[in-house]
Write an enzyme that holds these catalytic residues in place. Sequence first.
Site, mmCIF file in Angstrom:
data_model
loop_
_atom_site.group_PDB
_atom_site.id
_atom_site.type_symbol
_atom_site.label_atom_id
_atom_site.label_comp_id
_atom_site.label_asym_id
_atom_site.label_seq_id
_atom_site.Cartn_x
_atom_site.Cartn_y
_atom_site.Cartn_z
ATOM 1 N N GLU A 1 46.269 39.987 12.375
ATOM 2 C CA GLU A 1 47.697 40.160 12.163
ATOM 3 C C GLU A 1 48.066 41.640 12.183
ATOM 4 O O GLU A 1 47.315 42.488 11.691
ATOM 5 C CB GLU A 1 48.117 39.518 10.834
ATOM 6 N N CYS B 1 51.746 48.595 11.337
ATOM 7 C CA CYS B 1 50.579 48.462 10.460
ATOM 8 C C CYS B 1 49.512 47.698 11.228
ATOM 9 O O CYS B 1 49.655 46.493 11.474
ATOM 10 C CB CYS B 1 50.984 47.726 9.181
ATOM 11 N N CYS C 1 37.581 41.257 5.742
ATOM 12 C CA CYS C 1 37.199 42.511 5.084
ATOM 13 C C CYS C 1 36.042 42.250 4.131
ATOM 14 O O CYS C 1 35.990 41.213 3.469
ATOM 15 C CB CYS C 1 38.396 43.079 4.314
ATOM 16 N N CYS D 1 38.631 43.092 -2.561
ATOM 17 C CA CYS D 1 39.474 43.525 -3.678
ATOM 18 C C CYS D 1 40.184 42.305 -4.277
ATOM 19 O O CYS D 1 40.645 41.423 -3.546
ATOM 20 C CB CYS D 1 40.504 44.546 -3.201
ATOM 21 N N GLU E 1 38.768 47.348 6.289
ATOM 22 C CA GLU E 1 38.550 48.695 5.759
ATOM 23 C C GLU E 1 38.230 49.607 6.941
ATOM 24 O O GLU E 1 37.155 49.507 7.551
ATOM 25 C CB GLU E 1 37.388 48.677 4.763
ATOM 26 N N CYS F 1 52.144 44.184 1.762
ATOM 27 C CA CYS F 1 50.839 44.745 1.416
ATOM 28 C C CYS F 1 49.956 43.718 0.711
ATOM 29 O O CYS F 1 50.354 43.109 -0.277
ATOM 30 C CB CYS F 1 51.045 45.964 0.518
#
Length: 347
Positions: free
Chosen positions: A94, A108, A115, A119, A161, A333
């Site tokens: 995306e 973005c 990832c 997190c 990342e 985000c």
Amino acid sequence: MDADKMPLLGMTLEELKALAKSVGMPAFTGGQIAKWIYGRHVRSIDEMTDVSRDNRARLSAAYTVGCAAPIDAQHSKDGTVKYLFPTRSGRFVETVYIPEEHDRATLCVSSQVGCKMNCLFCQTGKQGFDGNLTAADILNQVYSLPEHDKLTNIVFMGQGEPMDNLDNVLRATALLTAPYGWAWSPKRITVSSVGLKDKLKRFIEESDCHVAISLHSPIHEQRAQLMPAERGMAIVDVVELLKQYDFSHQRRLSFEYIVFGGVNDSPEHAREIVKLLHGLDCRINLIRFHQIPGVPLHGADDRKMEALRDYLTAHGIFTTIRASRGEDIYAACGLLSTAKKTADEGL
């Protein structure tokens, strides 16, 4: 996307010249190819009309431009558009286009499928890791964007990342800024990281793009709970590394700080942030948390965010509250995810 052929997109000028010679063409043809790709954004080798028909046929036998249009687009009520791009590995990523005021528009981009960082607050980490994007995959998000001619800024803050795919990110940013490539100023590009120290060091030394560090807590134990990467690379060590470099001129250093209600929004956190970043020329972007399933966190209220901003600004750290964009299409985000979008499963 023809995955059986090598993409020309993502190759440097020297590589294109060497390629031309390897298939029996003069080296200057490599420069012509570079202009067709990076200057004119052609979608097929046949469009390279100043390359002879025979040479185009020779090229097409083993190579392809390497671009692919998005296969889906979701439009937010605020003008944000989330695109779904195919990758050469048969998966999808995306990408978020964010139009802003004063003819500014930010893209973005993603650097990985999924990832590894996992997190707690990020939807991308919940899908696991499915591989690095090639430089062609990264650049295609810009190349094949319907609004590519409107872009003013690019942020590597999508899925993945960036420092965990450093070679391809460096190649992509080099081509975005090369005179024969997009010829962008590196000041129009920001690359984020949780703080993979050794790779961050290399990125700073090999690129002039802006740097953004995901902070989210200045306290080691708490940051480790939010971001497992803290256990292997403490933020205090990352900051010490950053202090070795000059960010006082055109190159910008920023810290991203998602504010969780009752978790990292206290006066103690504000004081610890000031202590941690003392001596660094930097800014902080405060970000609203967007709820994701199964995560026991919620966003801080406006009063707490404003108090945090005002304290940090009063203590010498320029701080802003970033406007939330695209939340209604899961483009804000931490919300990007393509866990179910594989070649077999389709859309």
